[in-house]
Design a protein around this motif. Sequence first.
Motif, PDB file in Angstrom:
ATOM      1  N   THR A 538       0.848  -1.192   0.000  1.00  0.00           N
ATOM      2  CA  THR A 538       0.000   0.000   0.000  1.00  0.00           C
ATOM      3  C   THR A 538       0.881   1.238   0.000  1.00  0.00           C
ATOM      4  O   THR A 538       1.897   1.276   0.702  1.00  0.00           O
ATOM      5  CB  THR A 538      -0.915   0.019   1.235  1.00  0.00           C
ATOM      6  OG1 THR A 538      -1.666  -1.188   1.293  1.00  0.00           O
ATOM      7  CG2 THR A 538      -1.889   1.196   1.176  1.00  0.00           C
ATOM      8  N   GLY A 539       0.467   2.250  -0.764  1.00  0.00           N
ATOM      9  CA  GLY A 539       1.156   3.536  -0.759  1.00  0.00           C
ATOM     10  C   GLY A 539       2.238   3.694  -1.795  1.00  0.00           C
ATOM     11  O   GLY A 539       3.099   4.574  -1.675  1.00  0.00           O
ATOM     12  N   GLN A 541       3.967   4.862  -5.262  1.00  0.00           N
ATOM     13  CA  GLN A 541       3.789   6.123  -5.985  1.00  0.00           C
ATOM     14  C   GLN A 541       4.431   6.033  -7.370  1.00  0.00           C
ATOM     15  O   GLN A 541       5.551   5.527  -7.512  1.00  0.00           O
ATOM     16  CB  GLN A 541       4.397   7.287  -5.201  1.00  0.00           C
ATOM     17  CG  GLN A 541       3.663   7.558  -3.891  1.00  0.00           C
ATOM     18  CD  GLN A 541       4.274   8.704  -3.111  1.00  0.00           C
ATOM     19  OE1 GLN A 541       5.490   8.894  -3.124  1.00  0.00           O
ATOM     20  NE2 GLN A 541       3.437   9.483  -2.445  1.00  0.00           N
ATOM     21  N   SER A 602      -0.946   7.427  -5.087  1.00  0.00           N
ATOM     22  CA  SER A 602      -1.182   6.316  -4.158  1.00  0.00           C
ATOM     23  C   SER A 602      -1.682   5.103  -4.936  1.00  0.00           C
ATOM     24  O   SER A 602      -2.744   5.153  -5.563  1.00  0.00           O
ATOM     25  CB  SER A 602      -2.217   6.714  -3.090  1.00  0.00           C
ATOM     26  OG  SER A 602      -2.442   5.651  -2.199  1.00  0.00           O
ATOM     27  N   HIS A 672      -2.023   6.078   4.095  1.00  0.00           N
ATOM     28  CA  HIS A 672      -2.647   5.570   2.877  1.00  0.00           C
ATOM     29  C   HIS A 672      -3.481   4.331   3.231  1.00  0.00           C
ATOM     30  O   HIS A 672      -2.967   3.398   3.874  1.00  0.00           O
ATOM     31  CB  HIS A 672      -1.590   5.204   1.829  1.00  0.00           C
ATOM     32  CG  HIS A 672      -0.858   6.384   1.288  1.00  0.00           C
ATOM     33  ND1 HIS A 672      -0.878   6.739  -0.047  1.00  0.00           N
ATOM     34  CD2 HIS A 672      -0.062   7.310   1.887  1.00  0.00           C
ATOM     35  CE1 HIS A 672      -0.139   7.810  -0.244  1.00  0.00           C
ATOM     36  NE2 HIS A 672       0.380   8.179   0.921  1.00  0.00           N
ATOM     37  N   SER A 674      -6.260   1.427   1.588  1.00  0.00           N
ATOM     38  CA  SER A 674      -6.757   0.827   0.346  1.00  0.00           C
ATOM     39  C   SER A 674      -7.871  -0.166   0.664  1.00  0.00           C
ATOM     40  O   SER A 674      -7.711  -1.033   1.531  1.00  0.00           O
ATOM     41  CB  SER A 674      -5.629   0.113  -0.403  1.00  0.00           C
ATOM     42  OG  SER A 674      -6.126  -0.562  -1.545  1.00  0.00           O
ATOM     43  N   THR A 709      -7.918   3.741  -3.305  1.00  0.00           N
ATOM     44  CA  THR A 709      -7.034   4.158  -2.221  1.00  0.00           C
ATOM     45  C   THR A 709      -7.425   5.547  -1.751  1.00  0.00           C
ATOM     46  O   THR A 709      -8.004   6.338  -2.502  1.00  0.00           O
ATOM     47  CB  THR A 709      -5.564   4.158  -2.682  1.00  0.00           C
ATOM     48  OG1 THR A 709      -5.429   5.047  -3.808  1.00  0.00           O
ATOM     49  CG2 THR A 709      -5.121   2.765  -3.071  1.00  0.00           C
ATOM     50  N   VAL A 711      -5.973   8.923   1.017  1.00  0.00           N
ATOM     51  CA  VAL A 711      -4.805   9.481   1.689  1.00  0.00           C
ATOM     52  C   VAL A 711      -5.268  10.481   2.741  1.00  0.00           C
ATOM     53  O   VAL A 711      -6.128  11.333   2.466  1.00  0.00           O
ATOM     54  CB  VAL A 711      -3.857  10.175   0.683  1.00  0.00           C
ATOM     55  CG1 VAL A 711      -2.646  10.759   1.414  1.00  0.00           C
ATOM     56  CG2 VAL A 711      -3.415   9.204  -0.398  1.00  0.00           C
ATOM     57  N   TRP A 752       8.453   3.905   4.481  1.00  0.00           N
ATOM     58  CA  TRP A 752       7.071   3.408   4.556  1.00  0.00           C
ATOM     59  C   TRP A 752       6.982   2.395   5.688  1.00  0.00           C
ATOM     60  O   TRP A 752       7.705   1.398   5.712  1.00  0.00           O
ATOM     61  CB  TRP A 752       6.656   2.748   3.234  1.00  0.00           C
ATOM     62  CG  TRP A 752       6.468   3.746   2.127  1.00  0.00           C
ATOM     63  CD1 TRP A 752       7.412   4.196   1.257  1.00  0.00           C
ATOM     64  CD2 TRP A 752       5.250   4.411   1.803  1.00  0.00           C
ATOM     65  NE1 TRP A 752       6.867   5.108   0.391  1.00  0.00           N
ATOM     66  CE2 TRP A 752       5.525   5.263   0.700  1.00  0.00           C
ATOM     67  CE3 TRP A 752       3.957   4.389   2.307  1.00  0.00           C
ATOM     68  CZ2 TRP A 752       4.556   6.068   0.103  1.00  0.00           C
ATOM     69  CZ3 TRP A 752       2.991   5.190   1.718  1.00  0.00           C
ATOM     70  CH2 TRP A 752       3.285   6.026   0.637  1.00  0.00           C
TER      71      TRP A 752
END
Length: 867
Positions: A538-539, A541, A602, A672, A674, A709, A711, A752
């Motif tokens: 997840t997260g 970019q 994201s 973030h 999802s 997702t 943010v 992260w």
Amino acid sequence: MSDEKNVNSADSADKPAEQVPAPKPAASSQGAAGSQEQISAALSRAEQKAAKAKAKVDAKLEKARAREAQLRAKADAKNAAKEQKSLEAEQESAAKAEAKAQKKNTSAASAKPETAPAPAVEPATADSAKTGQSEQGSKAVAEEKSEPSGNSQPNATTAAAGAPEAKPEAKDQTAQSAQQNSAGAHPAHKSTDPAAPAAPAAAHEPKAAHKAEPEQDAAPEKQNPAESSKDAAGNSPSAKAAAGASAATGAAADTGTAAASASPSTEAASKEPAPVAQEPENAKAAKRRRKLEKIRAAEAAKEEQAQQAQATEAGIASESAAGSVNARRKKLDKARAAASKDAATASTRKKTGAVLLSLAAVLAASAAVGAGSLVAPKAAEKTLPAAVTNLPAGDASSVCAPTPKLLKGVDGTDPQFAAGGKEISSNLRSIAVSDLAKRIPGSSFAKLDGTSERPLTERIAEAQALEARGSDDDGQTGRTSKVSTVNGVDDAQMYSLQPLGGLASEGSALRSYQAKDGDLAGLATGTCQAPASTWRFTGLQTSTGSTSVMNLANPTHTTAQVSLRLRGPEGLIDTPTLQSIVLAPGESRALVLGGYAQDMDSVSAEVTSLGGKITASVQQAALRGLTPSGVDLVAANASASNTQVIPGVWIDEKSNSDALSKDDGTLVPQLHVSATGSSGAGYKVKVLGKDGEVAASFDDNLAVSSNATDVQSLKQLASGYYTIVVESDAPVTAAVRMVRGSDPKDSSDTAWAASSNVLAGTQAMPLSANGAGKFALAAVDSDSTVEATVVSKNGKLNKGKKLAINAGSSIVFDPRTVADDAQAVIFSTDANTYIGQLTLGSERSIAWAAMPQANAGRDGIVVNIGG
């Protein structure tokens, strides 16, 4: 040999005629005679087995018949009780209806006014009329009483006296009849109710009384005697007439005036036909009885048919079983004869082969006889539930991600990489913990295909490693470990750890990376992970300046078919070319996610493998123009669920965050989330600190769309260490992006922190070889206790430290407070603690690594037993 001694089987005793004696073999050969004896012994054993099987079948049939008889007896008793209950209910309802009708007639008779005066009658005439009326009424009652009851009465007095003994209901009816007679003596009174008793009319009209006999005879012949006597005593019209006559006689003797006025009323009543009081009720009772008799007869017929059918089936089964046994015995006899003939006529060279073939045929036939006798009844097939069988522990294997490298402008799969800087430090650090006998298990690094092996600790001989030992050769009990650091290994590596005593050993490995220059400047750490079938991230970019590369590796000996699903802010991303990626054993593959999900802030990824288990990791880097903006090895998320826990979230000073995000608002800590389902999810966020939950202002109605997702900024939090908890109404995954830096003109770094699983059991984790690592520990629902044992550089285990964590709080543990040269920590938990390692380097570097799970050694396999 017990079967050979027991010659007299049950079958041979029952059916001696069916056994055909074996032909005598020729005396020309002693080998043939020996084979004949073996054949006879085999046949005897087969017959004994068949007899035993038949006896078992007969016993089972007898047991089934007995059980059937018991069930039938219970059913008969139950039906009889139901019938008796229904008859009693009918009689009770009939008595209630009769009493109600009599009460109605009594009230109607007492309510009518007198319209004409009674004529004067002389006393003598009245007495004579009274006497004649009573005598005639008594005679009529006696005649009618004798017919339904079947017992002759000597005189009218006996009949009248016997009426009150019938039932309590009959006594009430007698009293009511007396009242009706006294009230009905007026000439103008006529009862309109057909159910009203008419005792005076019955006294003067014997023929009318006899009209009630057909109704009484209409009852079914199969009625119980007790029920018949009750009906005759309390329900028949003649009994009611007798009771009425008796009451009328007593009333006339007491009051002469009532008797004098009874004569005109009697004459008027004699002209009218006598009403039949209980004809409707008796007819209904008769119909009900007929129905009950029909039902009873039908049930009896069904039971008889069922018994016949069962007896027929049992006979057919036994006959078929006996027939099959007889047929197989005939085959045995033929085989025996053939064997004897072959033994007598064959040449000496071929005798041995012929005898062996004949013996095989006999044994096969005897097996068929035994199997055939067990066919009826067929045994029910049983399938036991599938169970997981644990195999002996094998080497615990995990895959370490490759060193981050710079892409050379190639999109899609299989990109080309460059070093990305000159001052780069990339290494692998591992720890292997001994057993109680201070034996350190063997460990090594190697390529995915097993080549280029780098031994870290010497491997113990397999025979000795399988021994479970609690002390060393001197009887001393203790533990030690070995910490190894390997530099200059940039490719993906597989870490292997030998089991001891049949159990997986404690130990793991960690990749750490630090670059002071180049586009990939920053700090990154990544735990070496055991292979699995599903991975979630997840997260990620793919916006301008950001690069995300997915590294897939297959360390198993089975080909894996891999598929990827990508989710962005608007939902699922169409990626047809990522649905069938084939990885051969020992093969790896790099995928540039920007080629499939372009310019997104994201992205979440779900990796699924069919066949061999794989490992997955993500290398992520960013540039702000020409300024490095961070590098990281993104860790995988815990499984999608309604609760996601992210330990080890670090927030920088507010002044640094404000200065860094002045020109770029995205350079702030972010959460973030999802959604992994088509229904989306609503969620809320909790922030845990060392003193419990921290006050934070988030929207009350946070939500993420279907397969999308979302943010949320964490800039509002003060600087420090936290644990973020996401609670949702549908399964989600979550991760936090942390940022470190103070000057937009200088480089910054990102890390992260992914949602984690609780640590179950005991596991060791090395500290990063670059920077200073600390551990964040969190307890969410209940209090937790953790024992942390710090390992020094020489492998010595320091005294364990107890860490108490209150429910809903998060603490930080620095291993260097125990030992300055701390290299690793061994954690033992109560399966309620979330752990993450946060590493801080220079003023502009940060990294995060997940706590590895306890080693399993080797997966169990599912074994089906019995089907």
